[in-house]
Design a protein around this motif. Structure first.
Motif, PDB file in Angstrom:
ATOM      1  N   LEU A 146       0.771  -1.429  -0.018  1.00 35.45           N
ATOM      2  CA  LEU A 146       0.013  -0.143   0.008  1.00 35.45           C
ATOM      3  C   LEU A 146       0.846   1.264  -0.033  1.00 35.45           C
ATOM      4  CD1 LEU A 146      -2.804  -1.058   2.427  1.00 35.45           C
ATOM      5  CD2 LEU A 146      -3.004  -0.686   0.076  1.00 35.45           C
ATOM      6  N   ALA A 147       1.759   0.946   0.763  1.00 39.10           N
ATOM      7  CA  ALA A 147       2.666   2.356   0.769  1.00 39.10           C
ATOM      8  C   ALA A 147       3.474   2.636  -0.603  1.00 39.10           C
ATOM      9  CB  ALA A 147       3.916   2.163   1.906  1.00 39.10           C
ATOM     10  N   ARG A 148       4.015   1.677  -1.212  1.00 37.70           N
ATOM     11  CA  ARG A 148       4.637   1.703  -2.640  1.00 37.70           C
ATOM     12  C   ARG A 148       3.528   2.075  -3.343  1.00 37.70           C
ATOM     13  NH1 ARG A 148       6.663  -2.822  -0.970  1.00 37.70           N
ATOM     14  NH2 ARG A 148       5.376  -4.426  -2.036  1.00 37.70           N
ATOM     15  N   ALA A 149       2.546   1.669  -3.433  1.00 38.76           N
ATOM     16  CA  ALA A 149       1.093   2.250  -4.163  1.00 38.76           C
ATOM     17  C   ALA A 149       1.088   3.749  -4.172  1.00 38.76           C
ATOM     18  CB  ALA A 149      -0.118   1.335  -4.200  1.00 38.76           C
ATOM     19  N   ALA A 150       0.861   4.154  -3.005  1.00 37.15           N
ATOM     20  CA  ALA A 150       0.720   5.561  -2.622  1.00 37.15           C
ATOM     21  C   ALA A 150       1.832   6.280  -3.053  1.00 37.15           C
ATOM     22  CB  ALA A 150       0.688   5.718  -0.936  1.00 37.15           C
ATOM     23  N   LEU A 151       3.150   5.825  -3.111  1.00 39.21           N
ATOM     24  CA  LEU A 151       4.157   6.507  -3.693  1.00 39.21           C
ATOM     25  C   LEU A 151       3.999   6.842  -5.095  1.00 39.21           C
ATOM     26  CD1 LEU A 151       7.376   5.213  -1.581  1.00 39.21           C
ATOM     27  CD2 LEU A 151       6.428   7.777  -1.788  1.00 39.21           C
ATOM     28  N   GLN A 152       3.647   5.801  -5.654  1.00 35.81           N
ATOM     29  CA  GLN A 152       3.629   5.595  -7.293  1.00 35.81           C
ATOM     30  C   GLN A 152       2.628   6.710  -7.604  1.00 35.81           C
ATOM     31  OE1 GLN A 152       2.862   1.606  -8.379  1.00 35.81           O
ATOM     32  NE2 GLN A 152       5.142   1.202  -8.371  1.00 35.81           N
TER      33      GLN A 152
END
Length: 164
Positions: A146-152
């Motif tokens: 979820l954190a990686r998706a938010a960064l993307q």
């Protein structure tokens, strides 16, 4: 029709979609249940056709509001006409779309009319259907994803919606 007394009847098509496949099948199926010879036409000047033939009844392309004229001859002609005109008056027993949701109707050999509902489990990549051995570890993996998706998503916003 053979020699004998011919009787007639008429009924107006009130079914909003007219005499299409499902009503035509119902009409011909009912007509075939009688020994009498039955024919019908659309309007006073239409061509007579065999009421026991699905293809011929469909070829009439009778829309809502038209009058169907019937003729019958045979031992059960009166009963046949009574039942057939009543079927037309009942809108060919066509219920609402919701009532017919799971009903199918055979139109002819090899052809069916109805609704198909397919129920299946969705396929999820990386999921093998087993429970997690360590729920805390799985939770950490989920939070990381979820954190990686938010960064993307943030990068997409700052780059004007394009991703390199």
């Amino acid at each position: 029709m053979s020699d004998g007394r011919v009787i007639s009847a008429a009924a107006v098509i009130t079914n909003p979609t007219g005499l299409h496949a499902r009503p035509a099948v119902k009409l011909t199926k009912l007509a075939k249940s009688f020994e009498a010879q039955l024919r019908l036409r659309v309007g006073e000047n239409g061509k007579w056709t065999d009421a026991k033939s699905v293809a011929r009844v469909l070829s009439l392309k009778a829309p809502a509001g038209q009058t169907l004229f019937f003729e019958a001859e045979g031992p059960d002609a009166a009963e046949a006409l009574s039942n057939i005109t009543e079927l037309v008056r009942r809108n060919f027993d066509e219920g609402s779309q919701r009532e017919r949701q799971f009903e199918g109707q055979v139109a002819s050999a090899g052809l069916g009319d109805g609704f198909l509902v397919v129920c299946s489990r969705p396929q999820m990549d990386g999921f093998n259907g087993t429970e997690a051995a360590n729920p805390q570890a799985e939770r950490k993996l989920l939070e990381g994803a979820l954190a990686r998706a938010a960064l993307q998503l943030e990068r997409l916003k700052s780059d004007g919606g394009t991703m390199a």
